[in-house]
Design a protein around this motif. Structure first.
Motif, PDB file in Angstrom:
ATOM      1  N   TRP B  91       0.824  -1.204   0.000  1.00 27.31           N
ATOM      2  CA  TRP B  91       0.000   0.000   0.000  1.00 27.31           C
ATOM      3  C   TRP B  91       0.858   1.254   0.000  1.00 27.31           C
ATOM      4  O   TRP B  91       0.522   2.239  -0.642  1.00 27.31           O
ATOM      5  CB  TRP B  91      -0.933   0.005   1.214  1.00 27.31           C
ATOM      6  CG  TRP B  91      -2.125  -0.889   1.071  1.00 27.31           C
ATOM      7  CD1 TRP B  91      -2.286  -2.103   1.646  1.00 27.31           C
ATOM      8  CD2 TRP B  91      -3.310  -0.641   0.309  1.00 27.31           C
ATOM      9  NE1 TRP B  91      -3.499  -2.638   1.299  1.00 27.31           N
ATOM     10  CE2 TRP B  91      -4.145  -1.770   0.476  1.00 27.31           C
ATOM     11  CE3 TRP B  91      -3.737   0.409  -0.502  1.00 27.31           C
ATOM     12  CZ2 TRP B  91      -5.395  -1.870  -0.127  1.00 27.31           C
ATOM     13  CZ3 TRP B  91      -4.984   0.309  -1.101  1.00 27.31           C
ATOM     14  CH2 TRP B  91      -5.788  -0.821  -0.918  1.00 27.31           C
ATOM     15  N   HIS B  92       1.981   1.200   0.728  1.00 26.21           N
ATOM     16  CA  HIS B  92       2.768   2.425   0.826  1.00 26.21           C
ATOM     17  C   HIS B  92       3.694   2.638  -0.352  1.00 26.21           C
ATOM     18  O   HIS B  92       4.302   3.689  -0.476  1.00 26.21           O
ATOM     19  CB  HIS B  92       3.549   2.429   2.138  1.00 26.21           C
ATOM     20  CG  HIS B  92       2.651   2.560   3.332  1.00 26.21           C
ATOM     21  ND1 HIS B  92       2.623   1.640   4.355  1.00 26.21           N
ATOM     22  CD2 HIS B  92       1.705   3.484   3.626  1.00 26.21           C
ATOM     23  CE1 HIS B  92       1.700   2.000   5.240  1.00 26.21           C
ATOM     24  NE2 HIS B  92       1.132   3.102   4.814  1.00 26.21           N
ATOM     25  N   LEU B  96       0.095   6.921  -4.135  1.00 22.95           N
ATOM     26  CA  LEU B  96      -1.042   7.574  -3.497  1.00 22.95           C
ATOM     27  C   LEU B  96      -0.520   8.227  -2.238  1.00 22.95           C
ATOM     28  O   LEU B  96       0.233   7.607  -1.479  1.00 22.95           O
ATOM     29  CB  LEU B  96      -2.109   6.546  -3.110  1.00 22.95           C
ATOM     30  CG  LEU B  96      -2.772   5.784  -4.244  1.00 22.95           C
ATOM     31  CD1 LEU B  96      -3.601   4.639  -3.674  1.00 22.95           C
ATOM     32  CD2 LEU B  96      -3.651   6.707  -5.074  1.00 22.95           C
ATOM     33  N   ARG B  97      -0.939   9.463  -2.005  1.00 25.85           N
ATOM     34  CA  ARG B  97      -0.520  10.117  -0.777  1.00 25.85           C
ATOM     35  C   ARG B  97      -1.275   9.494   0.380  1.00 25.85           C
ATOM     36  O   ARG B  97      -2.351   8.937   0.217  1.00 25.85           O
ATOM     37  CB  ARG B  97      -0.811  11.622  -0.865  1.00 25.85           C
ATOM     38  CG  ARG B  97       0.388  12.418  -0.495  1.00 25.85           C
ATOM     39  CD  ARG B  97       0.156  13.901  -0.677  1.00 25.85           C
ATOM     40  NE  ARG B  97       1.111  14.404  -1.654  1.00 25.85           N
ATOM     41  CZ  ARG B  97       0.777  15.051  -2.749  1.00 25.85           C
ATOM     42  NH1 ARG B  97      -0.485  15.272  -3.014  1.00 25.85           N
ATOM     43  NH2 ARG B  97       1.703  15.471  -3.567  1.00 25.85           N
ATOM     44  N   ARG B  98      -0.690   9.583   1.578  1.00 29.61           N
ATOM     45  CA  ARG B  98      -1.306   8.895   2.712  1.00 29.61           C
ATOM     46  C   ARG B  98      -2.696   9.428   3.035  1.00 29.61           C
ATOM     47  O   ARG B  98      -3.572   8.664   3.409  1.00 29.61           O
ATOM     48  CB  ARG B  98      -0.414   9.028   3.933  1.00 29.61           C
ATOM     49  CG  ARG B  98       0.865   8.256   3.734  1.00 29.61           C
ATOM     50  CD  ARG B  98       1.559   8.090   5.024  1.00 29.61           C
ATOM     51  NE  ARG B  98       2.684   7.187   4.860  1.00 29.61           N
ATOM     52  CZ  ARG B  98       3.431   6.759   5.854  1.00 29.61           C
ATOM     53  NH1 ARG B  98       3.161   7.157   7.078  1.00 29.61           N
ATOM     54  NH2 ARG B  98       4.427   5.940   5.643  1.00 29.61           N
ATOM     55  N   GLU B  99      -2.889  10.730   2.869  1.00 36.94           N
ATOM     56  CA  GLU B  99      -4.216  11.301   3.117  1.00 36.94           C
ATOM     57  C   GLU B  99      -5.244  10.579   2.260  1.00 36.94           C
ATOM     58  O   GLU B  99      -6.349  10.274   2.689  1.00 36.94           O
ATOM     59  CB  GLU B  99      -4.261  12.793   2.752  1.00 36.94           C
ATOM     60  CG  GLU B  99      -3.408  13.678   3.606  1.00 36.94           C
ATOM     61  CD  GLU B  99      -2.015  13.852   3.021  1.00 36.94           C
ATOM     62  OE1 GLU B  99      -1.197  12.954   3.241  1.00 36.94           O
ATOM     63  OE2 GLU B  99      -1.759  14.863   2.356  1.00 36.94           O
ATOM     64  N   ARG B 253       0.210  10.770   8.764  1.00 32.06           N
ATOM     65  CA  ARG B 253       1.236  11.404   7.949  1.00 32.06           C
ATOM     66  C   ARG B 253       2.610  11.230   8.603  1.00 32.06           C
ATOM     67  O   ARG B 253       3.617  11.138   7.946  1.00 32.06           O
ATOM     68  CB  ARG B 253       0.907  12.890   7.779  1.00 32.06           C
ATOM     69  CG  ARG B 253       1.519  13.446   6.532  1.00 32.06           C
ATOM     70  CD  ARG B 253       1.151  14.896   6.324  1.00 32.06           C
ATOM     71  NE  ARG B 253      -0.288  15.112   6.274  1.00 32.06           N
ATOM     72  CZ  ARG B 253      -0.829  16.323   6.392  1.00 32.06           C
ATOM     73  NH1 ARG B 253      -0.074  17.381   6.584  1.00 32.06           N
ATOM     74  NH2 ARG B 253      -2.132  16.473   6.324  1.00 32.06           N
ATOM     75  N   LYS B 254       2.599  11.169   9.950  1.00 30.90           N
ATOM     76  CA  LYS B 254       3.886  11.057  10.654  1.00 30.90           C
ATOM     77  C   LYS B 254       4.290   9.613  10.907  1.00 30.90           C
ATOM     78  O   LYS B 254       5.412   9.339  11.274  1.00 30.90           O
ATOM     79  CB  LYS B 254       3.774  11.747  12.017  1.00 30.90           C
ATOM     80  CG  LYS B 254       3.503  13.201  11.893  1.00 30.90           C
ATOM     81  CD  LYS B 254       3.619  13.855  13.245  1.00 30.90           C
ATOM     82  CE  LYS B 254       3.563  15.360  13.083  1.00 30.90           C
ATOM     83  NZ  LYS B 254       3.400  16.032  14.347  1.00 30.90           N
ATOM     84  N   ARG B 255       3.341   8.718  10.753  1.00 31.53           N
ATOM     85  CA  ARG B 255       3.604   7.328  11.099  1.00 31.53           C
ATOM     86  C   ARG B 255       4.628   6.761  10.141  1.00 31.53           C
ATOM     87  O   ARG B 255       4.622   7.024   8.946  1.00 31.53           O
ATOM     88  CB  ARG B 255       2.319   6.524  10.992  1.00 31.53           C
ATOM     89  CG  ARG B 255       2.389   5.142  11.594  1.00 31.53           C
ATOM     90  CD  ARG B 255       1.060   4.454  11.358  1.00 31.53           C
ATOM     91  NE  ARG B 255       0.853   3.316  12.226  1.00 31.53           N
ATOM     92  CZ  ARG B 255       1.244   2.091  11.942  1.00 31.53           C
ATOM     93  NH1 ARG B 255       1.876   1.840  10.815  1.00 31.53           N
ATOM     94  NH2 ARG B 255       1.009   1.105  12.785  1.00 31.53           N
ATOM     95  N   GLN B 256       5.522   5.928  10.681  1.00 30.80           N
ATOM     96  CA  GLN B 256       6.520   5.324   9.817  1.00 30.80           C
ATOM     97  C   GLN B 256       6.084   3.922   9.430  1.00 30.80           C
ATOM     98  O   GLN B 256       5.629   3.156  10.269  1.00 30.80           O
ATOM     99  CB  GLN B 256       7.852   5.286  10.542  1.00 30.80           C
ATOM    100  CG  GLN B 256       8.363   6.697  10.759  1.00 30.80           C
ATOM    101  CD  GLN B 256       9.742   6.706  11.353  1.00 30.80           C
ATOM    102  OE1 GLN B 256       9.987   6.085  12.357  1.00 30.80           O
ATOM    103  NE2 GLN B 256      10.649   7.405  10.710  1.00 30.80           N
ATOM    104  N   GLU B 258       7.680   1.395   8.744  1.00 31.63           N
ATOM    105  CA  GLU B 258       8.429   0.277   9.310  1.00 31.63           C
ATOM    106  C   GLU B 258       7.962  -0.077  10.719  1.00 31.63           C
ATOM    107  O   GLU B 258       8.517  -0.965  11.352  1.00 31.63           O
ATOM    108  CB  GLU B 258       9.924   0.586   9.314  1.00 31.63           C
ATOM    109  CG  GLU B 258      10.337   1.769  10.142  1.00 31.63           C
ATOM    110  CD  GLU B 258      10.391   3.061   9.337  1.00 31.63           C
ATOM    111  OE1 GLU B 258       9.662   3.142   8.332  1.00 31.63           O
ATOM    112  OE2 GLU B 258      11.137   3.976   9.706  1.00 31.63           O
ATOM    113  N   TYR B 262       5.437  -3.360  15.751  1.00 33.12           N
ATOM    114  CA  TYR B 262       5.795  -2.739  17.024  1.00 33.12           C
ATOM    115  C   TYR B 262       4.530  -2.601  17.870  1.00 33.12           C
ATOM    116  O   TYR B 262       3.424  -2.560  17.341  1.00 33.12           O
ATOM    117  CB  TYR B 262       6.371  -1.335  16.804  1.00 33.12           C
ATOM    118  CG  TYR B 262       7.791  -1.320  16.302  1.00 33.12           C
ATOM    119  CD1 TYR B 262       8.762  -0.606  16.978  1.00 33.12           C
ATOM    120  CD2 TYR B 262       8.151  -1.994  15.150  1.00 33.12           C
ATOM    121  CE1 TYR B 262      10.068  -0.577  16.521  1.00 33.12           C
ATOM    122  CE2 TYR B 262       9.450  -1.977  14.682  1.00 33.12           C
ATOM    123  CZ  TYR B 262      10.407  -1.263  15.374  1.00 33.12           C
ATOM    124  OH  TYR B 262      11.684  -1.237  14.923  1.00 33.12           O
TER     125      TYR B 262
END
Lengths: 301, 673
Positions: B91-92, B96-99, B253-256, B258, B262
């Motif tokens: 998906w990432h 496509l932008r995350r928004e 938007r800030k989530r990584q 990787e 976790y």
């Protein structure tokens, strides 16, 4: 599209997975990224694909940063080491999804490739064998008509016939459309006939980067029996010697430089025996890296 | 790129439908089963349709089950791609932008969940006018139901998505969603318990307001049939949905990418997570140890430390995904956390603002209440009584205020029962439970709750309890008004009804007088009622929520006695000597000889008396009549007579007769000491 990676670092839980890596891949090149497991290849590729955000440094494709930039990512396809498809999906439904997401998708190309892969597009992908799944992901990737194709360990699980076929497809795409390919592998032999550039990573760093043709033409193995040991000292001053070992009266040299010039230099001393032999790529890297202070054997094989 | 194209990607939508459509189907089936199907099935030709106030009354628990689970399930399954490496990479890597990814998923999920709600509402609206519908409701009820369920569904879903973005494991996401939804209520409950245990006189404000369940949508939904959502609540949940939706966008938007696998996706949540888990564990464990080993500070402190340790280890193991958590840093960090949290737990009970000893000055008091049921007055809790709500809880009488103040002063000086969590011993005989409320000049309210023994406070209690204001509230004299249609009087075995308006008025008048005339001793003497008196409201009043108020006919009501005798009602409602088979009697001299646990256990007394051959059995009707007249609950006084009564219906019970009340006939039964 030119890929430029400049001083990129990325760490996981405080451990650097890649550390200040720089790399340039020209448009239409096939770049092989080599390294043992855990060298940081996958992290580098995912950063290049815009999945990870680089902590330091920049990643650009065609001069544009990649992360969160759909305009750039539209031309980039990332193929993970284990093919992943949506649960329950068939090639048909995956194709439909990619068509809606990648503006460059070509139905024509998809149809053309059907002849190459001969897979059932209605069958669930989860029922495919590992090799078939990998073919399917190549098929889907190429149908998106990417400008940059990022393949993480793509050769695994393919039979030789299919492997050659995919190789030919890649060559064709490179020749026809100027596709840029970056392929990772932990085994040099797997990709040496595919790539025109090779980079070797170790512990998150880029150790060496070479253009293969140049490398092959440039490094030579010389077996020689000299008339006088003092000649060896004289030779060392005249040639760029990567490696030298003595087996009885025969000396083995790995020498960089123009073949004709090297032969000529040796002839001057009129040795008893003189043989110039071709080197395998593997040997070249082993000697090159040995020269740089690394034991290449465990890194490459 | 046009706006619609930005937010809505057909591919994401179709993929969601293909992958998660089953959630929508289940939600549809569940709601259809719980609402329209019930309308069609549970009716029958003989029964008239059931009138309901809200569509939640139709199989509310079944509705609740689906509303509670499926929106969360949608958030878990749809956003599985955040918590799993392979789908996350796919998906990432898309252009496509995350928004847009998030908006696409949220819109698909919202549609999956809302279409079933709307479909159900449409059906309920269509069935509204159907004759065979088993339920009778207003068209507006359908709208309200539709709005409530839509909002709460969206809230659960968006909250689930928000938690999904903050965590990195689907299982943890699911657990954390429900824990956080329950947490406000549970934390309030724990804090309440904590304050109740250590803050002398602490008045439990939250449950007074019926607020605990309102602090958790899960609790609220479990009680949905009792009380549907108010418009305010719907507004709050709608606002919270917007907040969590917006936070999801910001954090995503800030989530990584990787962070798959976790525990928490943002490291700066780790301290918060650790502290939260530790706080809850400390409160639970500390409160538990304190309730088991109340008088041993060592145990109680052990309880808190143990709770902190368990909480810390659990949180640390979850965060690190390993049980190998011991590093050099750990003891230091644990000490820091435990210390800070210990301070936070100790501070509110440290009496830093003089909470425990504060008795307001009389000049500053505008009104006062004391009694056992402050919460019934004046709050607008559902299911409460209107008569209570109408009655002013607070009294402005200066003398009364002063009397209450003096009692309060005496209590905070003596601090009876302080540090003693076993308050059960202050229930019942010889003790009182009081809510104390002052309305202050400043407009503030001061509330306290005490359990206290009568002994040592007799003078202060007498001044308060003999005051008319006290009796009016405590014995619900205010409900003896013109809304009463008739009285139902009886002793549990037999009853009569007084319904002739003249008699009702006369009886009510006497009863009111009798109650207001009770002395302190009458109120605390443990008199056993001869009969209980229940009010029956007038028909017009009945449709509202109305308690049948209960009063008692006790020995001290002499005027009432006479009136009932005179009307010939007395024998029809009280226990008669011929209804008693036999009595066994002895004079009790055990107080002082028995441990406090055994003092009120009359079985022990009886056995002792029998073994000493001090008991006497009789069937003499005069004696029995005397006992019936003077019986009380056992008060623990030396020299009182203890009686075990065997009724003709096979029932038996202990009563007691005070020495001063004992008639010669009773005394004659027993050998002199």
């Amino acid at each position: 599209m030119m890929i430029e990676i400049r001083g990129v670092s990325k760490s996981f839980q405080g451990e650097k997975a890649i550390d200040g890596v720089s790399l340039t891949v020209k448009r239409g090149a096939i770049y092989g990224l080599l390294g043992s497991n855990g060298a940081g290849k996958t992290t580098l590729l995912k950063t290049l694909a815009g999945i990870y955000r680089p902590e330091e440094g920049t990643v650009t494709i065609g001069g544009q940063p990649v992360f969160e930039q759909p305009e750039v990512k539209r031309g980039v396809i990332f193929m993970p080491d284990i093919p992943y498809f949506f649960p329950q999906a068939s090639l048909r439904t995956m194709a439909e999804f990619y068509r809606s997401v990648y503006p460059g998708w070509s139905d024509k190309r998809f149809k053309e490739l059907e002849a190459v892969f001969k897979l059932d597009t209605r069958r669930k992908l989860s029922r495919f064998s590992k090799g078939m799944q990998r073919q399917a992901s190549v098929w889907l990737a190429l149908s998106c008509m990417p400008e940059v194709l990022i393949m993480d360990e793509p050769i695994d699980g393919l039979d030789p016939v299919m492997r050659r076929q995919i190789k030919n497809l890649l060559f064709q795409e490179v020749a026809d459309r100027g596709l840029t390919v970056i392929i990772s592998s932990h085994n040099l032999r797997e990709i040496e006939d595919l790539c025109d550039h090779i980079g070797i990573m170790h512990h998150g760093r880029m150790l060496v980067e070479r253009e293969l043709d140049e490398l092959k033409a440039d490094t030579h193995k010389v077996q020689v029996a000299l008339r006088d040991d003092r000649h060896a000292t004289a030779l060392a001053a005249k040639l760029q010697i990567l490696h030298r070992e003595t087996r009885g009266s025969v000396n083995l040299y790995i020498v960089k430089g123009d073949r004709a010039r090297i032969e000529q230099t040796f002839r001057v001393y009129d040795p008893y025996v003189l043989d110039l032999l071709p080197l395998t790529l593997e040997e070249i890297f082993i000697y090159e890296m040995g020269d740089a202070g690394y034991d290449a054997q465990p890194i490459l094989l | 790129m046009t706006r619609s194209r930005f937010f809505f990607n057909g591919g994401i939508f179709r993929q969601n439908m293909r992958q998660h459509g089953w959630i929508g189907i289940m939600y549809t089936l569940g709601l259809l089963f719980a609402v329209p199907l019930q309308m069609l099935l549970s009716g029958s030709d003989e029964r008239p349709p059931l009138e309901i106030d809200s569509l939640f009354d139709i199989a509310g628990n079944v509705q609740m089950l689906f509303i509670l689970t499926l929106p969360v399930a949608a958030a878990l399954f749809q956003f599985r791609y955040l918590q799993s490496k392979q789908p996350s990479d796919l998906w990432h890597s898309l252009p496509l932008r995350r928004e847009r990814l998030l908006a696409g998923h949220m819109l698909s999920g919202g549609l999956l969940l809302l279409v079933p709600v709307w479909l159900t509402s449409v059906l309920a609206a269509l069935l509204h006018s159907l004759d065979s519908n088993a339920f009778l409701y207003q068209a507006a009820d359908v709208w309200i139901w539709c709005l409530s369920v839509s909002v709460i569904t969206v809230f659960f879903y968006l909250f689930g998505v928000f938690v999904g973005i903050c965590t990195g494991q689907t299982v943890l996401q699911g657990i954390v969603i429900y824990i956080l939804l329950l947490l406000p209520a549970v934390l309030l409950l724990l804090i309440n318990l904590h304050l109740n245990m250590y803050l002398y006189g602490y008045s439990d404000n939250f449950s007074r307001m019926g607020m605990i369940e309102n602090w958790s949508p899960v609790y609220k939904l479990m009680d949905i049939t009792v009380e549907p959502f108010s418009m305010t609540e719907i507004g709050i949940y709608a606002a919270l949905s917007v907040v969590f939706g917006a936070l999801s966008f910001v954090l995503y938007r800030k989530r990584q990418a990787e962070k798959t696998g976790y525990a928490l996706a943002f490291t700066y949540f780790n301290p918060l997570f650790k502290a939260g888990v530790m706080l809850c564990a400390m409160l639970i464990s500390g409160t538990y140890f304190a309730s088991v080993q109340a008088r041993q500070p060592g145990w109680v402190i052990t309880g808190y430390v143990l709770g902190a340790l368990i909480g810390y280890i659990a949180a640390e193991m979850i965060i690190r995904k390993s049980w190998h958590i011991l590093t050099r840093r750990v003891p230091l960090e644990f000490a820091l956390y435990a210390g800070l949290l210990g301070l936070a737990i100790w501070f509110p009970i440290s009496d830093w603002n003089g909470y425990e000893n504060r008795v307001p000055q009389s000049a500053k008091i505008e009104g006062v209440y004391i009694g056992d049921n402050y919460q019934m007055f004046g709050s607008d809790m559902a299911g409460e009584d209107r008569q209570f709500a109408d009655e002013q809880a607070l009294s402005q009488d200066k003398n009364y205020i002063e009397a209450v103040r003096k009692l309060h002063q005496a209590i905070v000086t003596a601090r009876p029962g302080d540090g003693d969590n076993d308050r059960a011993q202050y229930y019942g005989t010889g003790s009182h439970y009081f809510n104390l409320a002052y309305k202050l000049e400043s407009g503030r309210e001061l509330l306290r709750t005490y359990w206290l023994p009568d002994a040592g406070f007799e003078a202060e209690l007498k001044a308060v309890m003999e005051h008319e204001e006290f009796k009016r509230k405590q014995y619900r004299v205010f409900a003896l008004n013109d809304e009463v249609e008739s009285f139902r009087i009886g002793n549990g075995e037999k009853f009569i009804r007084i319904s002739e308006p003249g008699e009702v008025a006369e009886f009510m008048d006497i009863l009111r007088r009798e109650i207001l005339a009770m002395s302190y001793e009458d109120q605390t003497g443990g008199q056993i009622p001869r009969a209980t008196i229940q009010t029956v409201p007038k028909p017009g009043v009945q449709s509202q929520i109305y308690y049948n108020f209960t009063y008692e006919w006790v020995e001290s009501y002499h005027e009432l006695d006479r009136w009932l005798e005179q009307k010939g009602y007395a024998d029809k409602v009280r226990t008669l000597p011929q209804e008693v088979k036999s009595v066994e009697i002895f004079q009790d001299n055990y107080p002082g000889k028995l441990s406090s646990e055994q003092l009120y256990n009359l079985d022990v007394h009886l056995q002792l008396a029998r073994s000493e051959k001090r008991t006497s059995i009789t069937t003499d009707k005069t004696v029995i009549a005397d006992i019936l007249d003077h019986r009380r609950n056992y008060q623990g006084t030396n020299g009182a007579y203890v009686v075990i009564m065997e009724y003709t219906n096979g029932r038996s019970e202990y009563v007691s007769v005070e020495e001063k009340d004992a008639t010669p006939a009773i005394k004659a039964l027993l050998p002199l000491k």
